[in-house]
Each structure stands twice: as structure tokens, then as C-alpha cells.
Design an enzyme around this catalytic site. Structure first.
Site, PDB file in Angstrom:
ATOM      1  N   ALA A   1       0.860  -1.180   0.000  1.00 39.07           N
ATOM      2  CA  ALA A   1       0.000   0.000   0.000  1.00 39.07           C
ATOM      3  C   ALA A   1       0.897   1.230   0.000  1.00 39.07           C
ATOM      4  CB  ALA A   1      -0.918   0.009   1.214  1.00 39.07           C
ATOM      5  N   LYS A   2       0.312   2.385  -0.224  1.00 44.25           N
ATOM      6  CA  LYS A   2       1.050   3.645  -0.152  1.00 44.25           C
ATOM      7  C   LYS A   2       0.061   4.776  -0.005  1.00 44.25           C
ATOM      8  CE  LYS A   2       5.489   4.624  -0.226  1.00 44.25           C
ATOM      9  NZ  LYS A   2       6.537   3.788   0.393  1.00 44.25           N
ATOM     10  N   GLY A   3       0.520   5.863   0.595  1.00 44.73           N
ATOM     11  CA  GLY A   3      -0.331   7.043   0.735  1.00 44.73           C
ATOM     12  C   GLY A   3       0.457   8.287   0.431  1.00 44.73           C
TER      13      GLY A   3
END
Length: 424
Positions: A113-115
Site C-alpha cells: 500500500a502507499k499514501g
């Protein structure tokens, strides 16, 4: 009311398209099921949010925020949160995909995941940064959780930002949730060794690669682009092992000394002056010149795509260690491979951070914390094992370290996907 504007991106090519093309190439080389490649080439979920923030001058700044989950076949998703003015949705999607491969290569029970939030944290006051973080957390609160998606620091964020996310999430849950983020300060459930973990993992990779080539760290000339958490700690750790740091740089400019830079003095100078320019005993160079400087090991530890087909022919290093995510474009990869330059890919070289994040997550769930020597020893075991597996795969398929590492990782995710089956 005022809205933030996204500046011109530093990216030369669309990062998500590059990540997809890398996946397709790996699928072809390792003869993976095209149906699986089609599944893995897409992100599971991409959330885009608006983040209104009360600024110190009374205006309302409106920032764009993202949280992307690429894959959860091997476990809950894991990935950092980036605060940078050039964050884009496709960049975050690419980083999420690379996190999937990174976790799989390290053998961690996580997906990727990444934000990110489009902002310049250097231009925000502490109060503005806290309000932005808490509002962003509130906007993505249904997407994260210790058994769902666990954020961590990335470019432009640190332990304090993680503390605000931890507190915001915990206040909404009604109790402290230690496992919701990693990279927290020690006072609230962080792990010893986490701050320098990415750099320490890169050190283990460089040391092992040099051993494979019959060399050693002592006396090795190293140039490091980027002097944030990863770059400064890598310089400090390498210097402590006897390496000669011949060039370093920050976002403004770089400095060089062919006889070696005093790293502790450079760290102190940067803390005092906010830049490296003017460091006694060095001469100024640009970030572009650092890439092409005469050295044994080049470690790009800043942003993506700094080594392209344009400057790859002029790289003088014999080895490149990707402390950043995606600093070498695919076109540059081919040039470097043809020139016999060994590239230690990001999913291997900078995976130390997510490994110790995994340790922090485990310690938080157990509420039992380890000693620093235990953390570093376990990190060494995992990183060196992944390196050896990648090296053997490289030799077996007569390919690059990048293709070998991606091949191992994608096969593991593909196996998990096949074993679980397609729902419904």
C-alpha cells in the site's frame, strides 16, 4: 478559501505504467500465467480524498490526499505516507505495487500500500502539519487498521507525523491501537532500530554485494544523493564501516571531497544550517553532477527517476544501491546492465524499513518489545537471506538483480493468489 496547486512533477515517465511494464516483463521471463499478471497489474483500491486545513493566517488550504492498496493476498497491506508537492495518484499506485513486491521478497506477511498528500511540509508550520495530518487520517480512517492497512513514514513524514496518525485513529476507536502505524516514537510503541532501518538494510546489501565481487567496505568510495533519513544514516553507517564518502547532496545542492567527507560534521552542519552547501573541506556540486561522479558505489536516496537513459552512459560507479524507490528508469537499467554496472534494486536494497516496521507491528500486537541488537540481528538475517535468494535467481536465469528480485516476489504473490482462489 484557497486551494493548493500541484507543481510540475519531477517524474520523466508515468511511474505506474513503468511498474506495470516491469511486471509484464517479469511475467514473460518467468512464464507466469497471463491471467495472474492481469490481476496483479491493477491496484485493489485507490482512494482519493480532499483535505481541508485551517492555515495559520486564517485561510483554508485544500490539499489532495491518496491511499492506495495494491494487493492483500499475503496479508494486510503495508506502506508509507508521503508528503511532497509533486505527489501524484499514479506515483502512489506505483509505490504501492513496489511495496507488494518488497514485502513478498522479504518474506513478510503483508501486501503493498502507499499514501500521499500533495503538499510541501517544509512550508507548513508545526500546527498546520498536525492539522493536515489529523484531517487526512480522518478522511482515510476506514481504510487503515492493524489488521487491514498499516501506514509508515516516507518522504516528508517522520515519527511525529506517525504519532498524530496513531493518536487520531486511537481517539476514534476509544483505546490505543499500537499496531495502526509503524515508525512511531519509542515513547508510544515504536521499535528501537526503526529510524535507521532502511539505511542499515542498504548497508547489508552493499556489504554482501562487495563480498560477492571479492571486495570489502573498507576504503570503498561511496556517493550518496539525498541527505534525509536514509541518506544521512547510510553515510554514517558506511563511514563507520570504513567506507570513504566522497559526495553527498540534499534537495538544494551537493558537496564533494575525493579524499572523504567527515560525515558527523556534515550531519551537524546540515542540522545547524539546513543545507550542505558551505560544508568546510568540500567543494559544491549539483545533484546531476553527483550522479556522474567518480566512485565505487552510487546510492540514490532521494526521489524517483534520477538516473535516466540520458545520464546512465556517464555513470562512473561500478555499483548502484537504490536507497530511494524507482530512482533508475527501465531504459537506464538496460544501459547500466550492458555496461556491467551492478544495480541493487529498491525492492531489495531499501527494504530494511518495512522489515523493522514489521518487527514494530509484531511488538505492538504482543505489547512486548525487543532489544536493539535483536532487531538488527533479525534484520540482517532477513535482508541477507533475500539477497542470497535474489543472487542465485540472477545466476540461474542469467538476468539482472532487479528482474531476479521481482521474479521471486511476483511468483510468491502469484502463488498466494492462486492458493486462495478467486472470490466469489
Amino acid at each position: 478559501m484557497s486551494a493548493t496547486q500541484s507543481p510540475v512533477t519531477h517524474l520523466r515517465e508515468n511511474p505506474f505504467e513503468l511498474a506495470q511494464s516491469q511486471l509484464q516483463r517479469v511475467g514473460d521471463i518467468f512464464a507466469l500465467d497471463p491471467n495472474l499478471i492481469r490481476v496483479l497489474s491493477k491496484t485493489k483500491k485507490t482512494v482519493e480524498v480532499s483535505v481541508p486545513v485551517q492555515m495559520d493566517d486564517g485561510t483554508i488550504g485544500v490539499f489532495e490526499g491518496y491511499r492506495v492498496t495494491h494487493n492483500i493476498a499475503r496479508g494486510p497491506s503495508k506502506g508509507g505516507i508521503r508528503y511532497h508537492p509533486a505527489v501524484t495518484r499514479d506515483e502512489v499506485k506505483a509505490l504501492a505495487m513496489w511495496m507488494t513486491w518488497k514485502c513478498a521478497l522479504m518474506g513478510l506477511p503483508f501486501g503493498g500500500a502507499k499514501g500521499g498528500v500533495v503538499c510541501d511540509p517544509k512550508q507548513l508550520s508545526t500546527g498546520e502539519l498536525e492539522r493536515l495530518t489529523r484531517r487526512y487520517t480522518s478522511e482515510i480512517i476506514n481504510e487503515i487498521g492493524p489488521e487491514k492497512d498499516i501506514p509508515a513514514p516516507d518522504v516528508g513524514t517522520d515519527g511525529q507525523v506517525m504519532a498524530w496518525i496513531f493518536d487520531t485513529y486511537s481517539m476514534n476507536m476509544g483505546h490505543s491501537v499500537l499496531g495502526v502505524v509503524t515508525g512511531k516514537p519509542l515513547a508510544i510503541g515504536g521499535s528501537v532500530g526503526r529510524i535507521e532501518a532502511t539505511a542499515r538494510g542498504a548497508l547489508y546489501c552493499i556489504r554482501t554485494a562487495l563480498q560477492k565481487q571479492g571486495g570489502r567496505l573498507d576504503g570503498t568510495r561511496v556517493a550518496i544523493q539525498g541527505f534525509g533519513n536514509v541518506g544521512s544514516n547510510l553515510a554514517r553507517l558506511l563511514a563507520g564501516e570504513g567506507a570513504r564518502i566522497v559526495a553527498i547532496s540534499d534537495s538544494h545542492s551537493g558537496v564533494a571531497n575525493p579524499y572523504g567527507i567527515d560525515v558527523p560534521a556534515a550531519i551537524a552542519f546540515k542540522e545547524e544550517h539546513g543545507k550542505l552547501f558551505g560544508l568546510p573541506g568540500t567543494e559544491e556540486i549539483t545533484n546531476e553532477e553527483l550522479i556522474e561522479i567518480d566512485c565505487d558505489v552510487l546510492a540514490p536516496c532521494a526521489l524517483e527517476q534520477v538516473i535516466s537513459e540520458e545520464n546512465a552512459p556517464r555513470v562512473k560507479a561500478g555499483m548502484i544501491c537504490e536507497g530511494a524507490n524507482g530512482p533508475v528508469t527501465p531504459a537506464a537499467d538496460e544501459i547500466l546492465d550492458e555496461r556491467g554496472i551492478l544495480v541493487l534494486p529498491d525492492v531489495l536494497a531499501n527494504a530494511g524499513g518495512v522489515v523493522v516496521s514489521y518487527f514494530e507491528w509484531v511488538q505492538g500486537l504482543q505489547e512486548y518489545f525487543w532489544k536493539e541488537y535483536e532487531v538488527n540481528a533479525k534484520l540482517n538475517d532477513i535482508v541477507v537471506r533475500a539477497f542470497e535468494e535474489t543472487w542465485l535467481t540472477r545466476e540461474k536465469f542469467d538476468t539482472s538483480m532487479r528482474v531476479a528480485s521481482y521474479g521471486l516476489a511476483v511468483q510468491r504473490v502469484a502463488e498466494a493468489t492462486t492458493t486462495r482462489g478467486l472470490y466469489p
